[in-house]
Scaffold this active site. Sequence first.
Site, PDB file in Angstrom:
ATOM      1  N   HIS A   1       0.829  -1.200   0.000  1.00 62.74           N
ATOM      2  CA  HIS A   1       0.000   0.000   0.000  1.00 62.74           C
ATOM      3  C   HIS A   1       0.870   1.260   0.000  1.00 62.74           C
ATOM      4  CE1 HIS A   1      -3.315  -2.579   2.099  1.00 62.74           C
ATOM      5  NE2 HIS A   1      -3.145  -2.904   0.814  1.00 62.74           N
ATOM      6  N   ALA A   2       1.894   1.294  -0.823  1.00 67.71           N
ATOM      7  CA  ALA A   2       2.784   2.461  -0.910  1.00 67.71           C
ATOM      8  C   ALA A   2       1.979   3.703  -1.277  1.00 67.71           C
ATOM      9  CB  ALA A   2       3.868   2.211  -1.947  1.00 67.71           C
TER      10      ALA A   2
END
Length: 540
Positions: free
Chosen positions: A472-473
């Site tokens: 989930h950058a």
Amino acid sequence: MQADYIIIGAGSAGCVLANRLTEDPKTRVLLIEAGGRDWNPLIHIPAGFFKMLDHDTLTWKFRSEPDPGTNGRAINYTRGRVIGGSSSINGLIYIRGQPEDYDHWAQLGNRGWSWDDCLPYFRKAERWEGEGGDARGKEGPLFTSRIDRPAICAAALEAGLQTGLEYREDLNDLPSAHKDCIGWCQQTRGGRRRASAARTYLHPALRRPNLQLVTHALVHRIVFDGNRAVGVELSRGGPGGAVERADAGREVILSAGAIGSPHILQLSGVGDPAHLAKIGVPVVHALPGVGKNMQDHYTARVSYPVVGAQTANERSRGLPLAGEVLRWLVTGKGMLTYSPSIVAASVKVLEESATPDVQVTFAPGSFKGGQIGALDETPGLSSGAWQMRPLSRGYVEAKSNRPGDMPAINPRYLSEESDRRAIVGGLRFARRLFAAPALKKFVREETLPGAHLQSDDELLDYARRNGSTCYHASCTCMMGQHAMAVVDDELRVHGLDGLRVIDASVMPAVTSTNTNAPTIMIAEKAAAIIKGAVRQRMAA
């Protein structure tokens, strides 16, 4: 090559933008993608994501920097390198997050980004298979579906109710200030196949003559005329390919994701002057926040052997697997439609939190070493826990001025004390669920972390040794008006003309759950902003 808009990156956001901007037949769009077409069959089988976590051609094969938060490990940091981007290789989970996530964005000074502002664009995207209404969209391109519900995960959900969690039938219709809850995940799946952004947004748009897609093209830099972005330099055909230029009549739109977008800005001379000098890139525009503020969710898992119930482990080999393939082909159901999480619980483990702060997810199988990928050979069940709103902040930095070199990626997991307390609390809560009567009758002695690990320090050490990214950058080109912000609330890069960033990197704070649904919403809203700006210019 020339176009009104050049979009860099055919990932989740880029596909949405290519579709929406070419709805006007007079608008010409050039979409540039480093990867190729989505022809690999693994992309279209939902459970195929297991085989694509470090794929040689479908991913960038990134690795994070070794860091104390991961016990000095360099972990696999998968990002899609194919049309559809990470939506073509991810676990298909579609969850918007808490309404407070977006109200927080607005409270940080980003006009037009509150929950009430964002909800219409979630609805615009969705083709939800359930009932419509004020909360859900039925007419959008993006197939969103209920998940297949294996019996062992129904038992996990019942265990949640036994520990006092509230059941929510639709995790994408949450009220503000909701209580600790549990429910079934949802998927970007239409029928038996993955509903990536490429399938749902890009493929229909490719029929339009005003959209040109260029694949296997590596962007070297954005070209500026003074403070205005006027084009892009790129090469095709791998290392050593001739450098070409594409010119943008209106705007360059950077949609290369939370890793690629700051990296390309830095290669283009936009970023922290000290960093640019270090890698030998002349400064075009000083913007110290580029690549900073990186946020991600970090998860660690608990695992248990199972007796008396079916799990994915024993059905992933031999004749049972053949049966699952046949079941998927005939009915579109079964193990080949599974995501890495089937059930999700949102719980509060930190006293200071106003809303649930940890996500606890359940899979109908267990993974070797606690890492999503290869399943254990005997029946098992596992649960992962991550802090929804981490305070740890990391970075993405170009290591050199060569476009083909991978950047340094370091989310600096667990560098903040509250994050450390949260992951320990999450692991403890997962254990509570497995001890509830609905699950206790099926599980045997814990294999990970192992019942012998009980203290906070022991559980934290386990999380550092065995944890991993949730992929989930976000937040590396954050939206805002302060000194470290990269874009304004219309996603225009501060101090530059003709350049926007539109992807997960613009989030000012990571959303509380999975990030693909919010990224698609951001692109839908950004397309409306761009179209509105054009209408204003024409009316002036």
